[in-house]
Design a protein around this motif. Structure first.
Motif, PDB file in Angstrom:
ATOM      1  N   LYS A  41      -1.796   0.719  -2.915  1.00  0.00           N
ATOM      2  CA  LYS A  41      -2.802  -0.160  -3.487  1.00  0.00           C
ATOM      3  C   LYS A  41      -3.823  -0.740  -2.427  1.00  0.00           C
ATOM      4  O   LYS A  41      -4.838  -1.327  -2.802  1.00  0.00           O
ATOM      5  CB  LYS A  41      -2.074  -0.703  -4.212  1.00  0.00           C
ATOM      6  CG  LYS A  41      -1.783  -0.068  -5.414  1.00  0.00           C
ATOM      7  CD  LYS A  41      -2.931   0.860  -6.368  1.00  0.00           C
ATOM      8  CE  LYS A  41      -2.573   1.150  -8.067  1.00  0.00           C
ATOM      9  NZ  LYS A  41      -2.750   2.430  -7.852  1.00  0.00           N
ATOM     10  N   LYS A  88      -0.747 -10.345 -14.723  1.00  0.00           N
ATOM     11  CA  LYS A  88      -0.613  -8.141 -14.778  1.00  0.00           C
ATOM     12  C   LYS A  88      -0.651  -8.131 -13.440  1.00  0.00           C
ATOM     13  O   LYS A  88      -1.679  -8.590 -12.825  1.00  0.00           O
ATOM     14  CB  LYS A  88      -1.797  -7.850 -15.738  1.00  0.00           C
ATOM     15  CG  LYS A  88      -1.375  -8.297 -17.371  1.00  0.00           C
ATOM     16  CD  LYS A  88      -2.102  -7.061 -18.007  1.00  0.00           C
ATOM     17  CE  LYS A  88      -2.016  -7.355 -19.636  1.00  0.00           C
ATOM     18  NZ  LYS A  88      -1.130  -7.919 -19.820  1.00  0.00           N
ATOM     19  N   LEU A  89      -0.143  -6.539 -13.299  1.00  0.00           N
ATOM     20  CA  LEU A  89       0.423  -6.558 -11.733  1.00  0.00           C
ATOM     21  C   LEU A  89      -1.303  -5.889 -11.436  1.00  0.00           C
ATOM     22  O   LEU A  89      -2.693  -5.093 -12.468  1.00  0.00           O
ATOM     23  CB  LEU A  89       1.112  -4.466 -11.933  1.00  0.00           C
ATOM     24  CG  LEU A  89       1.639  -4.947 -12.479  1.00  0.00           C
ATOM     25  CD1 LEU A  89       2.956  -3.666 -11.913  1.00  0.00           C
ATOM     26  CD2 LEU A  89       3.105  -5.409 -10.372  1.00  0.00           C
ATOM     27  N   TRP A 129       1.667  -5.890  -7.495  1.00  0.00           N
ATOM     28  CA  TRP A 129       0.474  -5.131  -7.388  1.00  0.00           C
ATOM     29  C   TRP A 129       2.424  -3.712  -7.778  1.00  0.00           C
ATOM     30  O   TRP A 129       3.324  -3.847  -7.103  1.00  0.00           O
ATOM     31  CB  TRP A 129       0.268  -4.536  -6.142  1.00  0.00           C
ATOM     32  CG  TRP A 129       0.941  -4.185  -4.904  1.00  0.00           C
ATOM     33  CD1 TRP A 129       1.615  -3.881  -4.476  1.00  0.00           C
ATOM     34  CD2 TRP A 129       0.288  -5.199  -4.230  1.00  0.00           C
ATOM     35  NE1 TRP A 129       2.163  -4.451  -2.975  1.00  0.00           N
ATOM     36  CE2 TRP A 129       1.639  -5.096  -2.895  1.00  0.00           C
ATOM     37  CE3 TRP A 129      -0.978  -6.300  -3.735  1.00  0.00           C
ATOM     38  CZ2 TRP A 129       1.134  -6.347  -2.051  1.00  0.00           C
ATOM     39  CZ3 TRP A 129      -0.871  -6.822  -2.702  1.00  0.00           C
ATOM     40  CH2 TRP A 129      -0.240  -7.032  -0.999  1.00  0.00           C
ATOM     41  N   GLN A 130       2.154  -2.621  -8.234  1.00  0.00           N
ATOM     42  CA  GLN A 130       3.146  -1.619  -8.390  1.00  0.00           C
ATOM     43  C   GLN A 130       3.466  -0.829  -7.229  1.00  0.00           C
ATOM     44  O   GLN A 130       4.507  -1.356  -6.806  1.00  0.00           O
ATOM     45  CB  GLN A 130       2.043  -0.490  -9.495  1.00  0.00           C
ATOM     46  CG  GLN A 130       3.359   0.470  -9.059  1.00  0.00           C
ATOM     47  CD  GLN A 130       4.627  -0.043 -10.663  1.00  0.00           C
ATOM     48  OE1 GLN A 130       3.925  -1.054 -11.100  1.00  0.00           O
ATOM     49  NE2 GLN A 130       6.185   0.452 -10.123  1.00  0.00           N
ATOM     50  N   ASP A 131       2.538  -1.193  -5.803  1.00  0.00           N
ATOM     51  CA  ASP A 131       3.481  -1.014  -4.608  1.00  0.00           C
ATOM     52  C   ASP A 131       1.743  -0.576  -4.097  1.00  0.00           C
ATOM     53  O   ASP A 131       0.700  -1.215  -4.271  1.00  0.00           O
ATOM     54  CB  ASP A 131       3.562   0.774  -4.701  1.00  0.00           C
ATOM     55  CG  ASP A 131       4.464   1.453  -3.619  1.00  0.00           C
ATOM     56  OD1 ASP A 131       3.093   1.754  -2.774  1.00  0.00           O
ATOM     57  OD2 ASP A 131       5.072   1.542  -3.691  1.00  0.00           O
ATOM     58  N   ASN A 186       5.834  -5.833  -4.060  1.00  0.00           N
ATOM     59  CA  ASN A 186       5.605  -4.552  -4.422  1.00  0.00           C
ATOM     60  C   ASN A 186       6.472  -4.760  -6.007  1.00  0.00           C
ATOM     61  O   ASN A 186       7.462  -5.612  -6.403  1.00  0.00           O
ATOM     62  CB  ASN A 186       6.441  -3.849  -4.180  1.00  0.00           C
ATOM     63  CG  ASN A 186       6.436  -3.428  -2.781  1.00  0.00           C
ATOM     64  OD1 ASN A 186       4.586  -3.268  -3.098  1.00  0.00           O
ATOM     65  ND2 ASN A 186       6.529  -2.452  -2.620  1.00  0.00           N
ATOM     66  N   LYS A 187       5.734  -3.936  -7.050  1.00  0.00           N
ATOM     67  CA  LYS A 187       6.618  -5.161  -8.762  1.00  0.00           C
ATOM     68  C   LYS A 187       6.058  -6.204  -9.004  1.00  0.00           C
ATOM     69  O   LYS A 187       6.047  -6.664 -10.448  1.00  0.00           O
ATOM     70  CB  LYS A 187       7.092  -4.170  -9.115  1.00  0.00           C
ATOM     71  CG  LYS A 187       7.760  -2.460  -8.719  1.00  0.00           C
ATOM     72  CD  LYS A 187       8.958  -2.430  -9.062  1.00  0.00           C
ATOM     73  CE  LYS A 187       9.033  -0.535  -8.513  1.00  0.00           C
ATOM     74  NZ  LYS A 187       8.926   0.443  -7.334  1.00  0.00           N
ATOM     75  N   MET A 233      -4.755  -3.606  -9.845  1.00  0.00           N
ATOM     76  CA  MET A 233      -3.779  -2.005 -10.032  1.00  0.00           C
ATOM     77  C   MET A 233      -5.277  -1.117  -9.323  1.00  0.00           C
ATOM     78  O   MET A 233      -4.561   0.014  -8.816  1.00  0.00           O
ATOM     79  CB  MET A 233      -4.532  -1.302 -11.664  1.00  0.00           C
ATOM     80  CG  MET A 233      -3.182  -2.022 -12.484  1.00  0.00           C
ATOM     81  SD  MET A 233      -1.934  -1.218 -12.178  1.00  0.00           S
ATOM     82  CE  MET A 233      -1.429  -0.147 -12.675  1.00  0.00           C
TER      83      MET A 233
END
Length: 130
Positions: A106, A46-47, A101-103, A97-98, A49
Protein backbone atom coordinates in the motif's frame (compact mmCIF):
# COMPACT_ATOMS: atom_id res chain seq x y z
CA UNK A 1 -2.10 11.46 9.39
CA UNK A 2 -0.60 9.00 11.84
CA UNK A 3 2.60 9.69 13.77
CA UNK A 4 4.46 6.93 15.60
CA UNK A 5 7.46 7.30 17.89
CA UNK A 6 9.47 4.14 18.45
CA UNK A 7 12.27 4.41 21.05
CA UNK A 8 14.14 1.35 19.79
CA UNK A 9 17.62 1.32 18.26
CA UNK A 10 17.12 0.84 14.49
CA UNK A 11 18.22 -2.50 13.08
CA UNK A 12 18.51 -3.53 9.46
CA UNK A 13 16.73 -6.57 8.04
CA UNK A 14 18.74 -9.79 8.04
CA UNK A 15 18.50 -12.87 5.82
CA UNK A 16 16.02 -15.27 7.35
CA UNK A 17 17.43 -18.44 5.74
CA UNK A 18 18.62 -19.65 9.14
CA UNK A 19 16.03 -18.62 11.70
CA UNK A 20 18.01 -20.24 14.50
CA UNK A 21 21.05 -17.99 14.09
CA UNK A 22 21.55 -15.24 16.70
CA UNK A 23 21.16 -12.35 14.20
CA UNK A 24 17.88 -13.77 12.90
CA UNK A 25 16.59 -14.28 16.46
CA UNK A 26 17.60 -10.73 17.41
CA UNK A 27 15.86 -9.38 14.29
CA UNK A 28 12.63 -11.25 15.06
CA UNK A 29 12.71 -9.90 18.63
CA UNK A 30 13.32 -6.38 17.24
CA UNK A 31 10.24 -6.62 14.99
CA UNK A 32 8.15 -7.95 17.89
CA UNK A 33 9.27 -5.01 20.04
CA UNK A 34 8.23 -2.53 17.32
CA UNK A 35 4.85 -4.25 16.97
CA UNK A 36 4.23 -4.07 20.72
CA UNK A 37 5.10 -0.35 20.87
CA UNK A 38 2.95 0.46 17.82
CA UNK A 39 -0.03 -1.45 19.27
CA UNK A 40 0.21 0.72 22.39
CA UNK A 41 0.10 3.89 20.26
CA UNK A 42 -2.69 2.80 17.86
CA UNK A 43 -5.46 1.99 20.36
CA UNK A 44 -7.92 0.06 18.12
CA UNK A 45 -7.33 2.23 15.05
CA UNK A 46 -8.54 0.71 11.77
CA UNK A 47 -6.07 -0.38 9.06
CA UNK A 48 -5.23 2.25 6.46
CA UNK A 49 -6.54 1.04 3.11
CA UNK A 50 -5.55 3.40 0.27
CA UNK A 51 -2.25 4.47 -1.21
CA UNK A 52 0.09 5.65 1.53
CA UNK A 53 3.06 7.96 1.99
CA UNK A 54 5.54 7.09 4.72
CA UNK A 55 8.26 9.33 6.15
CA UNK A 56 10.73 7.67 8.50
CA UNK A 57 13.47 9.37 10.49
CA UNK A 58 15.98 6.90 11.88
CA UNK A 59 18.02 8.26 14.79
CA UNK A 60 21.15 6.12 14.86
CA UNK A 61 23.30 5.61 17.95
CA UNK A 62 26.51 7.59 18.27
CA UNK A 63 29.54 5.34 18.84
CA UNK A 64 30.61 5.32 22.48
CA UNK A 65 34.25 5.41 21.38
CA UNK A 66 33.86 8.96 20.02
CA UNK A 67 34.93 11.91 22.16
CA UNK A 68 32.22 14.04 23.78
CA UNK A 69 33.07 16.91 21.42
CA UNK A 70 32.70 14.71 18.34
CA UNK A 71 29.52 13.15 19.74
CA UNK A 72 27.94 16.60 20.14
CA UNK A 73 29.07 17.69 16.67
CA UNK A 74 27.54 14.61 15.02
CA UNK A 75 24.01 14.91 16.47
CA UNK A 76 21.70 15.46 13.50
CA UNK A 77 24.40 14.69 10.91
CA UNK A 78 23.70 12.05 8.28
CA UNK A 79 24.62 8.47 9.15
CA UNK A 80 26.45 6.89 6.17
CA UNK A 81 27.49 3.52 7.58
CA UNK A 82 25.77 0.13 7.91
CA UNK A 83 22.95 -0.71 8.21
CA UNK A 84 21.71 0.38 4.78
CA UNK A 85 18.63 2.61 4.74
CA UNK A 86 16.63 0.16 2.62
CA UNK A 87 17.23 -2.61 5.17
CA UNK A 88 16.09 -0.33 8.00
CA UNK A 89 12.90 0.49 6.07
CA UNK A 90 12.25 -3.20 5.39
CA UNK A 91 12.29 -4.04 9.10
CA UNK A 92 9.86 -1.26 9.95
CA UNK A 93 7.50 -2.06 7.07
CA UNK A 94 7.40 -5.75 7.97
CA UNK A 95 6.57 -4.80 11.56
CA UNK A 96 3.68 -2.54 10.52
CA UNK A 97 1.96 -5.14 8.28
CA UNK A 98 -1.51 -5.98 9.62
CA UNK A 99 -1.16 -3.27 12.30
CA UNK A 100 -1.16 -0.03 10.33
CA UNK A 101 -1.87 -1.39 6.83
CA UNK A 102 -2.83 -4.80 5.49
CA UNK A 103 0.41 -5.10 3.51
CA UNK A 104 3.30 -2.74 2.79
CA UNK A 105 2.41 -2.85 -0.92
CA UNK A 106 0.00 0.00 0.00
CA UNK A 107 3.02 2.29 0.44
CA UNK A 108 3.39 4.30 -2.78
CA UNK A 109 5.82 6.95 -1.54
CA UNK A 110 8.68 6.59 0.96
CA UNK A 111 11.10 9.10 2.43
CA UNK A 112 13.71 7.77 4.83
CA UNK A 113 16.49 9.67 6.57
CA UNK A 114 19.16 8.19 8.79
CA UNK A 115 21.08 10.51 11.07
CA UNK A 116 22.91 10.38 14.39
CA UNK A 117 20.77 11.05 17.42
CA UNK A 118 21.41 11.43 21.13
CA UNK A 119 18.66 8.88 21.71
CA UNK A 120 18.35 6.06 19.13
CA UNK A 121 14.89 5.43 17.70
CA UNK A 122 12.48 6.13 14.87
CA UNK A 123 9.78 8.61 14.05
CA UNK A 124 7.27 7.50 11.44
CA UNK A 125 4.64 9.69 9.78
CA UNK A 126 2.03 7.95 7.62
CA UNK A 127 -0.35 9.87 5.35
CA UNK A 128 -3.09 8.66 3.06
CA UNK A 129 -2.54 9.84 -0.51
CA UNK A 130 -5.47 11.22 -2.48
Amino acid sequence: MLKLTIPVEPMGAVRMTSRGKPNAQRYLAYKDQIKWIVKQQLKDRKLLMGALEVEISFMMPIPKSWSNVKRQQMVGEYHTKKPDTDNLVKGVFDSLNKLVWQDDNKVAKVTAVKSYGEVPGMEIVIKELK
